[in-house]
Design a protein around this motif. Structure first.
Motif, PDB file in Angstrom:
ATOM      1  N   ALA A 208      24.286  15.297  45.617  1.00 27.02           N
ATOM      2  CA  ALA A 208      26.155  15.232  45.358  1.00 27.02           C
ATOM      3  C   ALA A 208      26.860  15.230  43.994  1.00 27.02           C
ATOM      4  CB  ALA A 208      26.592  14.243  46.827  1.00 27.02           C
ATOM      5  N   ARG A 209      26.479  14.305  43.601  1.00 26.72           N
ATOM      6  CA  ARG A 209      27.105  13.788  42.797  1.00 26.72           C
ATOM      7  C   ARG A 209      27.189  14.932  41.140  1.00 26.72           C
ATOM      8  NH1 ARG A 209      30.107   9.745  42.204  1.00 26.72           N
ATOM      9  NH2 ARG A 209      29.204   7.551  43.734  1.00 26.72           N
ATOM     10  N   ASN A 210      26.257  15.965  41.004  1.00 25.65           N
ATOM     11  CA  ASN A 210      25.703  16.928  40.123  1.00 25.65           C
ATOM     12  C   ASN A 210      24.522  18.135  41.166  1.00 25.65           C
ATOM     13  OD1 ASN A 210      25.223  18.188  37.830  1.00 25.65           O
ATOM     14  ND2 ASN A 210      23.318  17.120  36.796  1.00 25.65           N
ATOM     15  N   PRO A 211      24.773  18.469  41.857  1.00 22.57           N
ATOM     16  CA  PRO A 211      23.357  19.085  42.632  1.00 22.57           C
ATOM     17  C   PRO A 211      23.113  20.474  41.704  1.00 22.57           C
ATOM     18  CG  PRO A 211      26.131  20.475  43.290  1.00 22.57           C
ATOM     19  CD  PRO A 211      26.266  18.850  42.541  1.00 22.57           C
ATOM     20  N   ARG A 212      21.699  20.559  42.305  1.00 15.73           N
ATOM     21  CA  ARG A 212      20.808  21.275  41.899  1.00 15.73           C
ATOM     22  C   ARG A 212      20.227  21.478  42.274  1.00 15.73           C
ATOM     23  NH1 ARG A 212      21.034  16.309  38.760  1.00 15.73           N
ATOM     24  NH2 ARG A 212      18.754  15.409  39.613  1.00 15.73           N
ATOM     25  N   MET A 213      19.665  21.081  43.183  1.00  9.20           N
ATOM     26  CA  MET A 213      18.983  22.072  44.369  1.00  9.20           C
ATOM     27  C   MET A 213      19.801  22.335  45.636  1.00  9.20           C
ATOM     28  SD  MET A 213      15.785  19.623  43.682  1.00  9.20           S
ATOM     29  CE  MET A 213      16.605  18.292  44.207  1.00  9.20           C
ATOM     30  N   ARG A 214      19.430  23.926  46.507  1.00  5.65           N
ATOM     31  CA  ARG A 214      19.212  24.465  47.620  1.00  5.65           C
ATOM     32  C   ARG A 214      18.593  23.626  48.447  1.00  5.65           C
ATOM     33  NH1 ARG A 214      20.852  28.751  51.803  1.00  5.65           N
ATOM     34  NH2 ARG A 214      18.849  29.966  50.401  1.00  5.65           N
ATOM     35  N   ILE A 215      18.923  22.214  49.333  1.00  9.54           N
ATOM     36  CA  ILE A 215      17.671  21.603  50.460  1.00  9.54           C
ATOM     37  C   ILE A 215      18.178  21.408  51.666  1.00  9.54           C
ATOM     38  CG2 ILE A 215      16.465  20.696  48.555  1.00  9.54           C
ATOM     39  CD1 ILE A 215      17.287  18.009  48.889  1.00  9.54           C
ATOM     40  N   ASP A 216      19.556  21.993  52.214  1.00  9.43           N
ATOM     41  CA  ASP A 216      20.021  21.332  53.697  1.00  9.43           C
ATOM     42  C   ASP A 216      21.039  23.338  53.309  1.00  9.43           C
ATOM     43  OD1 ASP A 216      21.383  18.398  53.339  1.00  9.43           O
ATOM     44  OD2 ASP A 216      20.940  19.220  51.769  1.00  9.43           O
TER      45      ASP A 216
END
Length: 259
Positions: A208-216
């Motif tokens: 959440a603080r530095n989103p790098r992946m779409r896993i949701d």
């Protein structure tokens, strides 16, 4: 056509700021919310039921184990609920599926909440189990399928590709959607919630603080049209709350259902 707002959110066991979590969920204005890592009633902070009440929602369905639940807002009528513990694999966490059949504005949805494993083979096996349950519930209640959850992998990987072959991945599908006109006096969701249609941004949800992946993600079945699909920023959640509330960011979609 009725537009229903559906969201998914891994709340990390409510271990972070609960006031921030309540503000984020309230700002999503979801009719239906899929929760992951949602603690039960013995939790010090009251668990998923207390969280639901604080956000003006109620628990529509929850699995006995596995930390998954479906919350419903005041616009929804809950028609059916069930929870399933998925096949157990030695050495891995217990995983489950919570399913609620809800009706909002005449639109009927079978909504499932999932939190898949870190182990790739277990994820794929569980995804197959989940789809079998969702197809059964959908057929029994004449409801369109929506699946929300923490997939624990990215869109190019096997389990995500399997789910996206069965259902529409809402984030990329949203770019092909359009605004749905609403009659005067309609619920805010019927007018697209005041947000532009589409899927702005990359959709990254973790960390959440530095989103790098779409896993949701949210996935929607036949009988639905993806009008929009956005993260916390696109849903009007701003400031420090998303990073303070959980280590994941939520996803919210507007789904058009019916003629």
């Amino acid at each position: 056509m009725t537009v229903v707002r559906v969201a998914t959110y891994n709340v990390r066991g409510m271990k972070d700021s609960v006031p921030a979590l309540v503000r984020v969920i309230t700002a999503l204005r979801a009719d239906v919310l899929c929760l992951q890592e949602a603690p039960g009633p013995l939790h010090l902070r009251g668990g998923r039921a207390a969280l639901a009440r604080a956000c003006g929602m109620r628990v529509a369905a929850a699995a006995r184990l596995g930390g998954v639940a479906v919350l419903a807002g005041p616009r929804c009528r809950v028609l059916h609920a069930e929870g399933h513990v998925l096949r157990f694999f030695a050495g891995l966490q217990v995983r489950a599926l919570a399913v609620a059949v809800v009706e909002a504005g005449g639109a009927r949805l079978a909504v499932g909440s999932v939190h898949l494993d870190l182990h790739g083979a277990a994820r794929l096996r569980h995804a197959s189990e989940i789809m079998a349950v969702m197809r059964r519930v959908s057929a029994a209640h004449d409801a369109a399928v929506v699946l929300g959850g923490d997939i624990n992998e990215q869109p190019h990987q096997p389990t995500w590709r399997y789910l996206a072959a069965q259902l529409l991945d809402c984030h990329p599908a949203a770019a092909r959607g359009g605004p749905v006109p609403a009659p005067a006096g309609a619920h805010p969701a019927d007018s697209g919630g005041g947000h532009p249609a589409g899927a702005p941004g990359d959709g990254h949800t973790f960390p959440a603080r530095n989103p790098r992946m779409r896993i949701d993600a949210l996935f929607a079945g036949p009988g639905t049209r993806v009008v929009s699909c956005v993260g916390a920023g696109g849903a009007g959640v701003s400031g420090d709350d998303p990073a303070a509330a959980s280590d994941h960011l939520p996803v919210v979609a507007e789904l058009g259902v019916g003629g």
